[in-house]
Design an enzyme around this catalytic site. Structure first.
Site, short mmCIF file in Angstrom:
data_model
loop_
_atom_site.label_atom_id
_atom_site.label_comp_id
_atom_site.label_asym_id
_atom_site.label_seq_id
_atom_site.Cartn_x
_atom_site.Cartn_y
_atom_site.Cartn_z
N ASP A 29 0.79 -1.26 0.00
CA ASP A 29 0.00 0.00 0.00
C ASP A 29 0.81 1.30 0.00
OD1 ASP A 29 -1.91 -1.96 0.24
OD2 ASP A 29 -2.77 -1.24 2.11
N GLU A 77 -4.64 -0.82 -1.34
CA GLU A 77 -5.93 -0.93 -0.65
C GLU A 77 -6.94 -0.05 -1.38
OE1 GLU A 77 -6.00 0.15 3.52
OE2 GLU A 77 -8.17 0.00 3.61
N LYS A 134 -6.60 -5.00 -3.07
CA LYS A 134 -7.22 -5.64 -1.91
C LYS A 134 -8.26 -4.71 -1.28
CE LYS A 134 -3.46 -4.35 1.31
NZ LYS A 134 -4.18 -3.56 2.29
N LYS A 137 -7.53 -4.82 4.96
CA LYS A 137 -6.22 -4.47 5.49
C LYS A 137 -5.21 -5.57 5.16
CE LYS A 137 -8.12 -0.78 7.15
NZ LYS A 137 -8.13 0.40 6.26
N VAL A 162 3.21 0.34 4.19
CA VAL A 162 2.50 1.09 5.23
C VAL A 162 1.08 0.54 5.40
CG1 VAL A 162 3.83 3.16 4.79
CG2 VAL A 162 1.67 2.85 3.57
N THR A 163 0.52 0.72 6.60
CA THR A 163 1.19 1.16 7.81
C THR A 163 1.58 -0.06 8.66
OG1 THR A 163 -0.87 1.40 9.09
CG2 THR A 163 -0.12 3.33 7.87
N CYS A 167 -1.99 -2.43 7.85
CA CYS A 167 -1.95 -3.37 6.72
C CYS A 167 -0.72 -4.27 6.71
CB CYS A 167 -2.09 -2.59 5.41
SG CYS A 167 -3.73 -1.83 5.29
N GLN A 207 8.00 -13.28 21.57
CA GLN A 207 7.72 -14.69 21.81
C GLN A 207 8.43 -15.60 20.80
OE1 GLN A 207 3.55 -15.59 23.06
NE2 GLN A 207 3.14 -13.53 22.29
N1 TIU Z 1 -2.53 0.39 4.28
C1 TIU Z 1 -3.01 0.68 5.48
O1 TIU Z 1 -2.37 0.49 6.49
N2 TIU Z 1 -4.27 1.24 5.52
C2 TIU Z 1 -4.73 1.99 6.54
O2 TIU Z 1 -5.89 2.32 6.58
N3 TIU Z 1 -3.83 2.35 7.46
C3 TIU Z 1 -4.00 3.22 8.49
O3 TIU Z 1 -3.10 3.35 9.31
N4 TIU Z 1 -5.11 3.94 8.55
#
Ligand code: TIU
Length: 226
Positions: A29, A77, A134, A137, A162-163, A167, A207
């Site tokens: 993403d 996304e 996709k 997430k 990210v993030t 995701c 862990q």
């Molecule tokens: N790609 C992804 O992480 N989508 C999000 O919506 N991330 C947020 O941190 N909002």
């Protein structure tokens, strides 16, 4: 680097046995709406500089990966223009004045085909690279990612993008449950929130590596140089 070789990458909680012949780079993403000034992420009040610092390390890693002819996959996304794959709960979440599907600064927010939905120019996919669209997430949910990587004999994933806590984390968990070994280079993943960056990485490597391994791109680049 010899075909079929196994290399060792310095990582936490312990070294990662890297098999380049069966490892793909999965970039999550890196879309304009999340990373660019004036995009959806910034519109929500987020500090995009926290994500933008990942662009250069990703660019370097991607260049090294491409130079060796190794498989690259990108995800985005987003939703169909008719919003048929957008759950009503996701649409109304956040109570914003503009939500997913509405007009935003770079076209309709997180809608496939719109400018903001596309990948940033610095990491733009080459024609031979796979792009997975996709709706969720996780990159495995409601996509053909599992089939695509199975067909190519992929067993390991270097996951960037990210993030970190949303995701990337969701995708690493999904991949782990499907039997893949995931390595996450910390400089190539970003969160709008520094505390979630740290926690998101800790959750992966805690862990004994409950979901995977955490490393730094310099260790991956060093292994590729061998
Ligand atoms: N790609 C992804 O992480 N989508 C999000 O919506 N991330 C947020 O941190 N909002």
């Amino acid at each position: 680097m010899k075909a079929g070789a196994t290399l060792t990458i310095d990582a936490e909680p312990y070294e990662f046995e890297f098999s380049p012949a069966s490892c793909a780079l999965l970039i999550i993403d890196m879309q304009r709406d999340f990373l660019e000034p004036g995009g959806f992420g910034e519109m929500l009040g987020n500090d995009i500089s926290q994500l933008r610092r990942t662009i250069e390390p990703n660019r370097k890693l991607l260049a090294a990966w491409r130079a060796r002819g190794l498989p690259v996959l990108h995800t985005r996304e987003g939703h169909r223009p008719d919003l048929g794959c957008l759950p009503p709960a996701k649409k109304i979440r956040g109570r914003g004045t503009a939500t997913i599907g509405d007009r935003g600064p770079m076209g309709r927010i997180l809608v496939r085909g719109e400018t903001g939905h596309d990948i940033i120019p610095e990491l733009y996919p080459l024609p031979n690279e796979t792009v997975i669209d996709k709706p969720g997430k996780g990159a495995f949910y409601a996509t053909d990612l599992h089939a695509v990587i199975q067909n190519r004999g992929i067993k390991q994933l270097i996951v960037t993008g990210v993030t970190t806590e949303v995701c990337v984390n969701t995708t690493v968990r999904e991949a782990n449950d499907r039997g893949y070994d995931c390595l996450v280079p910390e400089d190539c993943v970003g969160s709008y929130f520094p505390e979630f960056q740290e926690a998101g990485l800790n959750m992966i490597k805690a862990q004994g590596g409950i979901f995977g391994w955490v490393s730094h791109s310099r260790h991956i680049l060093a292994a590729l140089e061998q």
